[in-house]
Design a protein around this motif. Structure first.
Motif, PDB file in Angstrom:
ATOM      1  N   VAL A 111     -13.364   7.051  -3.010  1.00  0.00           N
ATOM      2  CA  VAL A 111     -12.171   6.755  -3.809  1.00  0.00           C
ATOM      3  C   VAL A 111     -12.518   6.798  -5.292  1.00  0.00           C
ATOM      4  CG1 VAL A 111     -11.181   5.297  -1.995  1.00  0.00           C
ATOM      5  CG2 VAL A 111     -12.593   4.244  -3.778  1.00  0.00           C
ATOM      6  N   ASP A 112     -11.493   6.946  -6.088  1.00  0.00           N
ATOM      7  CA  ASP A 112     -11.630   6.850  -7.542  1.00  0.00           C
ATOM      8  C   ASP A 112     -11.387   5.393  -7.912  1.00  0.00           C
ATOM      9  OD1 ASP A 112     -11.585   6.962 -10.265  1.00  0.00           O
ATOM     10  OD2 ASP A 112     -10.063   8.549 -10.408  1.00  0.00           O
ATOM     11  N   CYS A 113     -12.455   4.698  -8.318  1.00  0.00           N
ATOM     12  CA  CYS A 113     -12.370   3.255  -8.547  1.00  0.00           C
ATOM     13  C   CYS A 113     -11.558   2.890  -9.786  1.00  0.00           C
ATOM     14  CB  CYS A 113     -13.777   2.664  -8.652  1.00  0.00           C
ATOM     15  SG  CYS A 113     -14.697   2.759  -7.106  1.00  0.00           S
ATOM     16  N   LYS A 114     -11.118   3.880 -10.543  1.00  0.00           N
ATOM     17  CA  LYS A 114     -10.262   3.595 -11.698  1.00  0.00           C
ATOM     18  C   LYS A 114      -8.802   3.944 -11.424  1.00  0.00           C
ATOM     19  CE  LYS A 114     -13.767   3.759 -15.334  1.00  0.00           C
ATOM     20  NZ  LYS A 114     -14.138   4.281 -16.672  1.00  0.00           N
ATOM     21  N   GLN A 115      -8.519   4.295 -10.157  1.00  0.00           N
ATOM     22  CA  GLN A 115      -7.141   4.536  -9.735  1.00  0.00           C
ATOM     23  C   GLN A 115      -6.566   3.268  -9.112  1.00  0.00           C
ATOM     24  OE1 GLN A 115      -5.143   7.303 -10.052  1.00  0.00           O
ATOM     25  NE2 GLN A 115      -6.754   8.182 -11.345  1.00  0.00           N
ATOM     26  N   ALA A 116      -5.248   3.077  -9.296  1.00  0.00           N
ATOM     27  CA  ALA A 116      -4.581   1.886  -8.764  1.00  0.00           C
ATOM     28  C   ALA A 116      -4.383   2.052  -7.255  1.00  0.00           C
ATOM     29  CB  ALA A 116      -3.247   1.671  -9.462  1.00  0.00           C
ATOM     30  N   ILE A 117      -5.299   1.470  -6.463  1.00  0.00           N
ATOM     31  CA  ILE A 117      -5.264   1.619  -4.997  1.00  0.00           C
ATOM     32  C   ILE A 117      -5.220   0.284  -4.262  1.00  0.00           C
ATOM     33  CG2 ILE A 117      -6.440   3.847  -5.028  1.00  0.00           C
ATOM     34  CD1 ILE A 117      -9.039   2.349  -4.386  1.00  0.00           C
ATOM     35  N   LEU A 118      -5.303  -0.837  -4.984  1.00  0.00           N
ATOM     36  CA  LEU A 118      -5.349  -2.153  -4.340  1.00  0.00           C
ATOM     37  C   LEU A 118      -4.101  -2.967  -4.700  1.00  0.00           C
ATOM     38  CD1 LEU A 118      -9.099  -3.076  -5.012  1.00  0.00           C
ATOM     39  CD2 LEU A 118      -8.123  -2.019  -2.975  1.00  0.00           C
ATOM     40  N   PRO A 119      -3.586  -3.733  -3.728  1.00  0.00           N
ATOM     41  CA  PRO A 119      -4.020  -3.930  -2.341  1.00  0.00           C
ATOM     42  C   PRO A 119      -3.813  -2.666  -1.503  1.00  0.00           C
ATOM     43  CG  PRO A 119      -2.570  -5.710  -3.057  1.00  0.00           C
ATOM     44  CD  PRO A 119      -2.459  -4.625  -4.071  1.00  0.00           C
ATOM     45  N   ALA A 120      -4.764  -2.381  -0.631  1.00  0.00           N
ATOM     46  CA  ALA A 120      -4.726  -1.131   0.119  1.00  0.00           C
ATOM     47  C   ALA A 120      -3.556  -1.082   1.089  1.00  0.00           C
ATOM     48  CB  ALA A 120      -6.053  -0.961   0.877  1.00  0.00           C
ATOM     49  N   GLU A 121      -3.113  -2.249   1.614  1.00  0.00           N
ATOM     50  CA  GLU A 121      -2.038  -2.281   2.602  1.00  0.00           C
ATOM     51  C   GLU A 121      -0.679  -2.599   1.968  1.00  0.00           C
ATOM     52  OE1 GLU A 121      -2.681  -1.348   5.600  1.00  0.00           O
ATOM     53  OE2 GLU A 121      -4.830  -1.198   5.234  1.00  0.00           O
ATOM     54  N   ALA A 122      -0.592  -2.602   0.661  1.00  0.00           N
ATOM     55  CA  ALA A 122       0.661  -2.976   0.007  1.00  0.00           C
ATOM     56  C   ALA A 122       1.716  -1.885   0.159  1.00  0.00           C
ATOM     57  CB  ALA A 122       0.410  -3.259  -1.466  1.00  0.00           C
ATOM     58  N   PRO A 123       2.987  -2.273   0.314  1.00  0.00           N
ATOM     59  CA  PRO A 123       4.068  -1.265   0.348  1.00  0.00           C
ATOM     60  C   PRO A 123       4.261  -0.645  -1.025  1.00  0.00           C
ATOM     61  CG  PRO A 123       4.975  -3.483   0.422  1.00  0.00           C
ATOM     62  CD  PRO A 123       3.498  -3.639   0.539  1.00  0.00           C
ATOM     63  N   ASP A 124       5.095   0.372  -1.072  1.00  0.00           N
ATOM     64  CA  ASP A 124       5.268   1.137  -2.320  1.00  0.00           C
ATOM     65  C   ASP A 124       5.892   0.314  -3.441  1.00  0.00           C
ATOM     66  OD1 ASP A 124       4.189   3.305  -1.034  1.00  0.00           O
ATOM     67  OD2 ASP A 124       6.135   4.186  -0.499  1.00  0.00           O
ATOM     68  N   ASP A 125       6.672  -0.711  -3.098  1.00  0.00           N
ATOM     69  CA  ASP A 125       7.346  -1.473  -4.150  1.00  0.00           C
ATOM     70  C   ASP A 125       6.467  -2.565  -4.745  1.00  0.00           C
ATOM     71  OD1 ASP A 125       7.311  -2.896  -1.791  1.00  0.00           O
ATOM     72  OD2 ASP A 125       9.256  -3.865  -2.138  1.00  0.00           O
ATOM     73  N   VAL A 126       5.223  -2.707  -4.284  1.00  0.00           N
ATOM     74  CA  VAL A 126       4.300  -3.709  -4.813  1.00  0.00           C
ATOM     75  C   VAL A 126       3.369  -3.054  -5.823  1.00  0.00           C
ATOM     76  CG1 VAL A 126       2.407  -5.293  -4.241  1.00  0.00           C
ATOM     77  CG2 VAL A 126       4.406  -5.139  -2.743  1.00  0.00           C
ATOM     78  N   GLN A 127       3.191  -3.694  -6.955  1.00  0.00           N
ATOM     79  CA  GLN A 127       2.283  -3.202  -7.988  1.00  0.00           C
ATOM     80  C   GLN A 127       0.859  -3.114  -7.451  1.00  0.00           C
ATOM     81  OE1 GLN A 127       1.779  -5.956 -11.185  1.00  0.00           O
ATOM     82  NE2 GLN A 127       0.344  -4.646 -12.333  1.00  0.00           N
ATOM     83  N   ARG A 128       0.109  -2.137  -7.891  1.00  0.00           N
ATOM     84  CA  ARG A 128      -1.292  -1.980  -7.497  1.00  0.00           C
ATOM     85  C   ARG A 128      -2.156  -1.857  -8.746  1.00  0.00           C
ATOM     86  NH1 ARG A 128      -1.869   1.561  -1.990  1.00  0.00           N
ATOM     87  NH2 ARG A 128       0.090   0.944  -0.991  1.00  0.00           N
TER      88      ARG A 128
END
Length: 351
Positions: A111-128
């Motif tokens: 993964v690209d650790c500077k990309q917004a990927i967390l929380p990994a199981e969050a739905p699309d409407d949740v900020q990452r």
């Protein structure tokens, strides 16, 4: 060490908790005193407490989830992220907004650790956010907690050592250094935890149930045996009279041999099968009867008795009367016929 540094500060950037401790370099005592910094943090909306550890959690709250003033810290009225104890507490209720183990993601090569990927199981409407941003948020909170307690000695001017997990690869270590640089701690030195020396496993136990070792061979000891002295062929002549010879032993009488007895045996060739009683057949009576017969020297039955009943009197009597007509080979004693009792069992079974 920089010339302005008053303190040597250690930051343990752990996967589950962060800890900050320091030593006063101006202390001239021989004894080194290590002090753990109490870290102010929110434990709930509007609740601020000092904790020895900062849990490594980030909570991405909904814009309408918190009221005004409920997330204020001593150094910021509205921090960018909720980190520490409040993040863990709120995330236990709404896990889709909780970022945990962000530093472990720094080691993820896929993964690209500077990309917004967390929380990994969050739905699309949740900020990452990115693992890098979460790491930077923990360091920023620790920096602000230090500067709040020591405003005259900013953390950027102290000797800082950041300890990272031993599992960090070179890429994860470089990302940690970059995060420290972004919060003004470019002078920090990175220290990797020492991996514990794992002793070699103990040797396996010897297998059980082994046969005992053979006995050691002990050679026989040769014992010298001296030969008896030779006896003169000619005995010395003596005038002493010889004692009389002992009397001959008396003959021993032997006991007579026990007589050989042979019991009476039925002659099956001359023995007819008893007739099944019609009433017993109709009532489906079955069983085994034990009988005793007194057999004469001529092989004929003198007396017949029921020794053990079959449970049905009709069957007992039919067997006694029918088998009493059989011819027996008489019992003998040393080959001579004699009168004797003989036993027999007879089973009644419907076919």
């Amino acid at each position: 060490m920089s010339t302005e540094a008053r303190y040597s500060v250690g930051i343990d950037l752990g996967t589950t908790h962060c800890v900050m401790s320091y030593v006063d370099l101006a202390n001239t005592d021989d004894q080194v005193i290590l002090t753990v910094l109490p870290i102010p943090q929110l434990t709930g909306p509007g609740t601020l407490e000092d904790k020895a550890q900062l849990p490594s959690f980030t909570y991405l709250a909904h814009p309408a989830e918190m009221g005004e003033g409920e997330i204020a810290l001593p150094w910021a009225a509205k921090p960018d992220y909720l980190v520490g104890e409040i993040a863990r507490n709120l995330g236990s209720k709404t896990p889709i907004r909780l970022v945990a183990s962000a530093k472990s993601w720094l080691c993820h090569a896929g993964v690209d650790c500077k990309q917004a990927i967390l929380p990994a199981e969050a739905p699309d409407d949740v900020q990452r956010i990115s693992p890098f941003a979460a790491t930077k948020a923990y360091l920023q909170h620790l920096r602000d907690a230090w500067n709040h307690q020591f405003p005259e000695y900013p953390l950027a001017q102290q000797d800082v050592t950041i300890t990272v997990p031993a599992s960090f690869d070179p890429a994860a270590r470089e990302l940690t250094v970059d995060a420290a640089r972004h919060v003004g701690l470019g002078q920090a030195v990175l220290l990797e935890e020492q991996k514990p020396d794992i002793p070699p496993p103990p040797p396996p136990p010897p297998p059980k149930n082994l046969p005992p070792p053979p006995p050691s061979y002990v050679p026989p000891v040769d014992v010298p045996v001296s030969a008896p002295p030779p006896v003169n062929a000619i005995a010395a002549v003596s005038n002493t009279p010889q004692p009389p010879a002992p009397p001959s032993p008396l003959p021993v009488s032997t006991a007579p041999a026990a007589p050989v007895r042979v019991g009476a045996v039925v002659n099956s060739a001359n023995c007819e099968k008893p007739e099944y009683p019609s009433a017993s057949r109709r009532l489906e009576e079955e069983g085994t009867v034990s009988l005793r017969f007194l057999v004469g020297v001529d092989g004929k039955v003198i007396q017949a008795e029921v020794d053990k009943s079959s449970g049905f009197r009709r069957l007992d009597e039919a067997a006694r009367a029918g088998l009493a007509k059989c011819q027996f080979k008489p019992a003998t004693v040393d080959g001579k016929p004699e009168q004797a009792w003989a036993s027999m069992k007879y089973t009644w079974r419907l076919e």
